[in-house]
Every structure is written in C-alpha cells, then in structure tokens.
Scaffold this motif. Sequence first.
Motif, PDB file in Angstrom:
ATOM      1  N   ILE A  40       0.835  -1.203   0.000  1.00  0.00           N
ATOM      2  CA  ILE A  40       0.000   0.000   0.000  1.00  0.00           C
ATOM      3  C   ILE A  40       0.869   1.252   0.000  1.00  0.00           C
ATOM      4  CG2 ILE A  40      -1.695   1.315   1.325  1.00  0.00           C
ATOM      5  CD1 ILE A  40      -2.770  -1.377   2.361  1.00  0.00           C
ATOM      6  N   SER A  41       1.903   1.247   0.830  1.00  0.00           N
ATOM      7  CA  SER A  41       2.803   2.407   0.883  1.00  0.00           C
ATOM      8  C   SER A  41       3.446   2.653  -0.471  1.00  0.00           C
ATOM      9  CB  SER A  41       3.885   2.180   1.943  1.00  0.00           C
ATOM     10  OG  SER A  41       3.335   2.032   3.229  1.00  0.00           O
ATOM     11  N   GLY A  42       3.967   1.585  -1.087  1.00  0.00           N
ATOM     12  CA  GLY A  42       4.622   1.730  -2.373  1.00  0.00           C
ATOM     13  C   GLY A  42       3.673   2.221  -3.457  1.00  0.00           C
ATOM     14  N   ALA A  43       2.421   1.750  -3.440  1.00  0.00           N
ATOM     15  CA  ALA A  43       1.450   2.178  -4.451  1.00  0.00           C
ATOM     16  C   ALA A  43       1.157   3.672  -4.340  1.00  0.00           C
ATOM     17  CB  ALA A  43       0.159   1.373  -4.300  1.00  0.00           C
ATOM     18  N   VAL A  44       0.994   4.168  -3.122  1.00  0.00           N
ATOM     19  CA  VAL A  44       0.719   5.599  -2.936  1.00  0.00           C
ATOM     20  C   VAL A  44       1.972   6.421  -3.222  1.00  0.00           C
ATOM     21  CG1 VAL A  44      -0.059   7.360  -1.296  1.00  0.00           C
ATOM     22  CG2 VAL A  44      -1.102   5.090  -1.276  1.00  0.00           C
ATOM     23  N   PHE A  45       3.137   5.914  -2.819  1.00  0.00           N
ATOM     24  CA  PHE A  45       4.390   6.585  -3.180  1.00  0.00           C
ATOM     25  C   PHE A  45       4.510   6.704  -4.699  1.00  0.00           C
ATOM     26  CE2 PHE A  45       6.683   5.231   0.967  1.00  0.00           C
ATOM     27  CZ  PHE A  45       6.391   6.458   1.547  1.00  0.00           C
ATOM     28  N   TYR A  46       4.070   5.672  -5.407  1.00  0.00           N
ATOM     29  CA  TYR A  46       4.140   5.700  -6.871  1.00  0.00           C
ATOM     30  C   TYR A  46       3.268   6.820  -7.440  1.00  0.00           C
ATOM     31  CZ  TYR A  46       2.695   4.712 -11.605  1.00  0.00           C
ATOM     32  OH  TYR A  46       2.371   4.855 -12.919  1.00  0.00           O
ATOM     33  N   LEU A  47       2.014   6.928  -6.954  1.00  0.00           N
ATOM     34  CA  LEU A  47       1.130   7.990  -7.429  1.00  0.00           C
ATOM     35  C   LEU A  47       1.747   9.357  -7.160  1.00  0.00           C
ATOM     36  CD1 LEU A  47      -2.387   6.673  -6.328  1.00  0.00           C
ATOM     37  CD2 LEU A  47      -1.316   6.517  -8.579  1.00  0.00           C
ATOM     38  N   ALA A  48       2.353   9.499  -5.967  1.00  0.00           N
ATOM     39  CA  ALA A  48       3.013  10.762  -5.631  1.00  0.00           C
ATOM     40  C   ALA A  48       4.194  11.024  -6.558  1.00  0.00           C
ATOM     41  CB  ALA A  48       3.476  10.737  -4.179  1.00  0.00           C
ATOM     42  N   ALA A  49       4.944   9.974  -6.906  1.00  0.00           N
ATOM     43  CA  ALA A  49       6.098  10.138  -7.794  1.00  0.00           C
ATOM     44  C   ALA A  49       5.660  10.586  -9.187  1.00  0.00           C
ATOM     45  CB  ALA A  49       6.880   8.828  -7.884  1.00  0.00           C
ATOM     46  N   VAL A  50       4.530  10.052  -9.670  1.00  0.00           N
ATOM     47  CA  VAL A  50       4.002  10.501 -10.969  1.00  0.00           C
ATOM     48  C   VAL A  50       3.664  11.986 -10.900  1.00  0.00           C
ATOM     49  CG1 VAL A  50       2.101  10.271 -12.605  1.00  0.00           C
ATOM     50  CG2 VAL A  50       3.132   8.230 -11.626  1.00  0.00           C
ATOM     51  N   GLY A  51       2.981  12.382  -9.817  1.00  0.00           N
ATOM     52  CA  GLY A  51       2.655  13.792  -9.646  1.00  0.00           C
ATOM     53  C   GLY A  51       3.897  14.665  -9.567  1.00  0.00           C
ATOM     54  N   THR A  52       4.927  14.184  -8.879  1.00  0.00           N
ATOM     55  CA  THR A  52       6.172  14.948  -8.744  1.00  0.00           C
ATOM     56  C   THR A  52       6.875  15.112 -10.083  1.00  0.00           C
ATOM     57  OG1 THR A  52       6.476  14.136  -6.476  1.00  0.00           O
ATOM     58  CG2 THR A  52       8.416  15.033  -7.592  1.00  0.00           C
ATOM     59  N   LEU A  53       6.959  14.029 -10.845  1.00  0.00           N
ATOM     60  CA  LEU A  53       7.631  14.094 -12.150  1.00  0.00           C
ATOM     61  C   LEU A  53       6.898  15.043 -13.096  1.00  0.00           C
ATOM     62  CD1 LEU A  53      10.022  12.899 -13.706  1.00  0.00           C
ATOM     63  CD2 LEU A  53       8.488  11.102 -14.523  1.00  0.00           C
ATOM     64  N   LEU A  54       5.566  14.949 -13.110  1.00  0.00           N
ATOM     65  CA  LEU A  54       4.793  15.839 -13.965  1.00  0.00           C
ATOM     66  C   LEU A  54       4.879  17.288 -13.486  1.00  0.00           C
ATOM     67  CD1 LEU A  54       1.613  13.673 -14.647  1.00  0.00           C
ATOM     68  CD2 LEU A  54       3.579  14.059 -16.141  1.00  0.00           C
ATOM     69  N   TYR A  55       5.009  17.465 -12.171  1.00  0.00           N
ATOM     70  CA  TYR A  55       5.195  18.818 -11.639  1.00  0.00           C
ATOM     71  C   TYR A  55       6.451  19.463 -12.224  1.00  0.00           C
ATOM     72  CZ  TYR A  55       7.480  22.138  -8.563  1.00  0.00           C
ATOM     73  OH  TYR A  55       8.184  23.209  -8.087  1.00  0.00           O
ATOM     74  N   LEU A  56       7.538  18.711 -12.302  1.00  0.00           N
ATOM     75  CA  LEU A  56       8.788  19.263 -12.828  1.00  0.00           C
ATOM     76  C   LEU A  56       8.626  19.697 -14.282  1.00  0.00           C
ATOM     77  CD1 LEU A  56      11.366  16.782 -11.255  1.00  0.00           C
ATOM     78  CD2 LEU A  56      11.018  19.181 -10.645  1.00  0.00           C
ATOM     79  N   PHE A  57       7.943  18.879 -15.091  1.00  0.00           N
ATOM     80  CA  PHE A  57       7.717  19.244 -16.491  1.00  0.00           C
ATOM     81  C   PHE A  57       6.794  20.450 -16.601  1.00  0.00           C
ATOM     82  CE2 PHE A  57       8.851  14.689 -17.291  1.00  0.00           C
ATOM     83  CZ  PHE A  57       9.944  14.942 -18.094  1.00  0.00           C
TER      84      PHE A  57
END
Length: 368
Positions: free
Chosen positions: A222-239
């Motif tokens: 569960i932690s990894g799945a939510v971390f993944y969603l956050a990582a997608v948001g973070t990467l798109l934030y940079l772009f």
Amino acid sequence: MNLASAVNENFANYSNYLIRSAMFVYALAFLAHLAEWVFGSRSRIAVQSAALTAGQAAAQEAADAGKAKVTVQVATRGGGTTTLERPAVVTRASSSDRGIPDGPGAAGTSERGDLYGRIAVSFTTLAWLLHVAGVVFRAASVQRAPWGNMYEFSITFGSVAVGAYLLLLALKKNVRWIGLFLTTSVLLDLGLALSVLYTSSEQLVPALHSYWLWIHVSCAIISGAVFYLAAVGTLLYLFRDHYEVALAAGSSGNGRWADVMRRLPSAASLDKFAYRMNALVFPLWTFTIIAGAIWAQAAWGHYWEWDPKETWSFITWVVYAGYLHARATAGWKGRKAAYLALIAFTCFLWNYYGVNIFVTGKHSYAGV
C-alpha cells in the motif's frame, strides 16, 4: 505434507488467465486515454487555456494589488502631509503557485475528449476487477497471502495502485490525468512480472508462515502504491513547472509538447497533490518498518541486523522524512523538494527490484 500437493493448479491457471485478460483491457484503457489527450488537446477549451500565460497572470496580480493599496497620510515637520501608498502583499500557497489555473486535463475537456476519458475509466475499472480476481485466485491456489515472491508482489502492487487511483476518482478528485501514465506503468509492471519475475504457485518456507506476512507486506504494498502515485505527480510537476517558467519568459507555448503540458493541472496543484500523497502514507511506511522488525525478532531472534532489505527500507524512510521536513523549510520548496521526493522513490524501487535481484540477504529465500 507434500508442498506440491497443497497447490491448486486449476486456480493458479485461472489466475494467469485473469492477469493476461487484465493486461488486454488495460491496453484498451491506455488507448482510450491516449485518444482523450489527443482530442482534448484540440478542443476549444485547451486552446483557450493556452491564452492565459504567466505574464497575464502577473498582470492580473499587479492589478489586484493596485486595487488593494493602503493609503496612509504622514504629518511632516513643516506642517504639511505626505501621502504614502503601501501595496498589498500577494501571498501564494506554495513557491510554484503562479496564479495559473489547472489545465483542462484536470477539470474538463472537449465533449469528444471527455467521452474517451469516460471510456478509459470504464476500461480501467474492468481491468482492475480482472486484475484483483487474478490476485485472489493466486492466493486461493496456495491458501496464503498472494505476495510471497516478487511476481506476486508485482501483480498485487499494480492492483493496489490502480485501486487507489479509482478510489480518488470515486471521491470526486480531479485525478483523471494520472490515468494515461498509470495504465502505461501497470502494463509494464505486469509484462515484467509475467515475462521475467514469474514463479509458479508454491508454498513458502516455514519462516514466512506468519500472520506478519499479511500485515508487514500488505503495508509495504500500500505504501509503495501511494508513493508511486506521488512520484508521478512529482515528475509531472517538474515538467509543468518548466513549461510555466517558459510561459513567464514569453514563450508562445506552441507544439504538441505544449498541448500536453497545458492539459495538466498547474504546477502548484501537482506539487500539492504529490506532497499530500507522500505525507498521507509516510506513517504507514514507518509502521511497515516497525512491523518488519517485530517479525524479524519472531523469525530470526533479532529485531535488526542491517540486512540489505532492512537497510534500504530505512534509507528510503530517511529520504522521505527529509523530503517532508524540507517541505516545512522555506529554502526547500518547489524543485529542490521534488528532486528529493524522486530520490526517495528511487530508493524504494531499488529496495524492491535491486536488492531482491542483485543482493543476497536473509530476505532472499522468498525467491524472485
């Protein structure tokens, strides 16, 4: 008891069929999301949203500030008065908040694009149901938690990530923009699981026959799945942040890449989403490490022995803790904090793939 006889081969085969069926439907969802982005980028809404540049937002900000000026009269020594104007202070929710609204990919699109988006969500829901059924049949085939090896962890991880996304949609959150990237990642995850990580259904060694398998590993998934969603948001934030900086510098924002960027939520919204997801799940990751230490004491007689899996779990915790602390520090907002969040998720991925495949430790007996 013969371990092989404890495996229900029919259920194991059903699980494999369901996972492959889920991949097919995820592929349809991916194509529908792709159509949504293509036709949505051609919509009148998307074109209109491009007209609001950072320069226009700054001009509006200046106008609002001018309306809010405070006039103060100060007496001088000669008996006259001097009028001073103090401009209002404009505050932002974060360093990335430039007053630019979310793109149509977050809160609306053309009629045709919206139709494809709804179809994509429907396909994603159907694929998720097949996916979950595959995980359940895998568990039923061995009558234990379906995450005893990397293959089982991978298919369960993907189902939880999609489930979290669908839950956010059910809660009326504007997160459909994740769908294209999520379906792509899940297809890669399941493809890797079936082609490289696949392990036949089998029973585990005695040390893993514990209720802590249900608690510790499920929390990690569960932690990894939510971390993944956050990582997608973070990467798109940079772009998106780079795109908004270009707009502020006077760039016209034309081209296919600009069409994609302008459909995303604003950099401020993406930054906020990533931070909230990471902050939400960080306590659960903390509990995951504590639960693992308790299980280690029961299985091996020691709470902590700096096993590679333990070490990298702790490193991941430290980096995420540093990220959350950085968000509370004025000098570490925006891109700096985003880079730290991506480093933290990279540590999680290394702990998941790298340690299991390339490093030998006490966790290695679970198999690839």
